[in-house]
Design an enzyme around this catalytic site. Structure first.
Site: not given
Length: 331
Positions: A60, A129
């Site tokens: 990322e 998450h």
């Protein structure tokens, strides 16, 4: 008008913007061959080719940084982070580079990029998450943050985000992808935009203002409808943009109803609701007939267990309780 899902609207809008402007391209994990974790980019690799729909490694910081560089050179990247939880890996690129370069270089280099990313709980994805994290980004000057709740708003705000010269975080709650709503037909007003920083009154009311955004808008509207039968009239303000906040619309509503309840999916402490409550106290204290109340998630990492996860998330029942409490109270 046509009825579409939130997911389909995002897909169609990306395709329209890529067709309209050759500088727009997509990059992210599994957005090409796999067509995206939530299928928003379905078919776009075949339609636009690998030069404009780029699959990236699981890195990322690297590909968000590449998007910052591409934006500085005149392109308009739209990055898809598989989940907002992965944005933490790229925080340095987002907060220290995308947000600050325009200011650090005296306005010589805008950074016109969009980071699309889903988040929120309710999918049994466990603690790391299922986070919201919108307050992280809303805290940073130089970033714009939007969180549309409906297909209509998603289309208008995504167009505005892609065409904006500033970096924009475009937040998509996992619970809204299948929400359906009306959008203008392709051949009628199909290029509308919604200005970033403008809230929307989703329902008019006179007794209390419900201030909310993203997925919680739909719960707030259901609660408002339920309480209407009890004689409680709720006005629902959908923020749509978290930075900048549309405080004039919020204050105008509170000055009309004299009561406010803030309903957010995120944790309560130091959150969006805290910012709004403080601003109402500063700007509309004399209009309040009761304290501003907040309904938010429990202060715990979100559990994997479904019953425990539901218990930790803010609910319509909690919102009803807060509304009844505030409308029955006076200073």
């Amino acid at each position: 008008m046509t009825t579409l899902t939130y997911r389909q609207v995002l897909h169609d809008t990306l395709a329209q913007e890529m067709t309209r402007d050759e500088r727009v391209f997509l990059m992210g994990e599994e957005i090409g061959v796999f067509e995206g974790s939530y299928k928003v980019t379905k078919g776009l690799l075949e339609q636009f080719g690998a030069k404009r729909v780029k699959d990236t490694p699981i890195a990322e910081e690297g590909f968000v940084g590449a998007a910052v560089g591409a934006a500085m050179l005149g392109l308009r990247p739209v990055v898809e982070l598989m989940t907002i939880n992965f944005s933490i890996v790229a925080l340095d690129m987002i907060l220290n580079h995308a947000a600050k370069i325009y200011y650090m270089f005296g306005g010589q280099t805008p950074v016109p990029m969009v980071i699309r990313t889903p988040g929120g709980g309710g999918q049994q994805l466990a603690a790391t998450h299922s986070q919201n994290l919108e307050v992280f980004f809303s805290h940073i000057p130089g970033l714009k943050v939007v969180a549309p709740a409906t297909p209509y708003d998603a289309r208008g705000l995504l167009r505005s985000a892609i065409r904006d010269d500033d970096p924009v975080l475009f937040l998509e709650n996992l619970g809204v992808y299948d929400v359906k709503g009306e959008v203008p037909d392709e051949d009628f007003d199909n290029d509308y935009t919604i200005p970033i920083g403008v809230a929307d009154i989703k329902r008019n009311g006179t007794d209390v203002t419900l201030i909310t955004y993203s997925r919680m808008v739909h719960t707030a509207l259901e609660v408002a409808e339920q309480l209407q039968h009890e004689g409680i009239s709720c006005e629902v303000v959908d923020l749509r943009s978290l930075r900048p906040l549309d405080m004039p619309t919020i204050l105008q509503s509170v000055r009309k109803t004299n009561r406010a309840v803030i309903f957010e999916h995120d944790w309560r402490s130091y959150g969006i609701g805290a910012e709004i409550a403080a601003a109402i106290q500063e700007e509309a204290f004399d209009y309040l007939d009761a304290p501003v109340l907040r309904v938010a998630a429990a202060e715990v990492p979100l559990p994997y267990s479904k019953p425990m996860e539901l218990a930790a998330m803010p609910s319509g029942e909690q919102l009803v309780s807060a509304i009844r409490k505030t409308v029955s109270k006076r200073w």
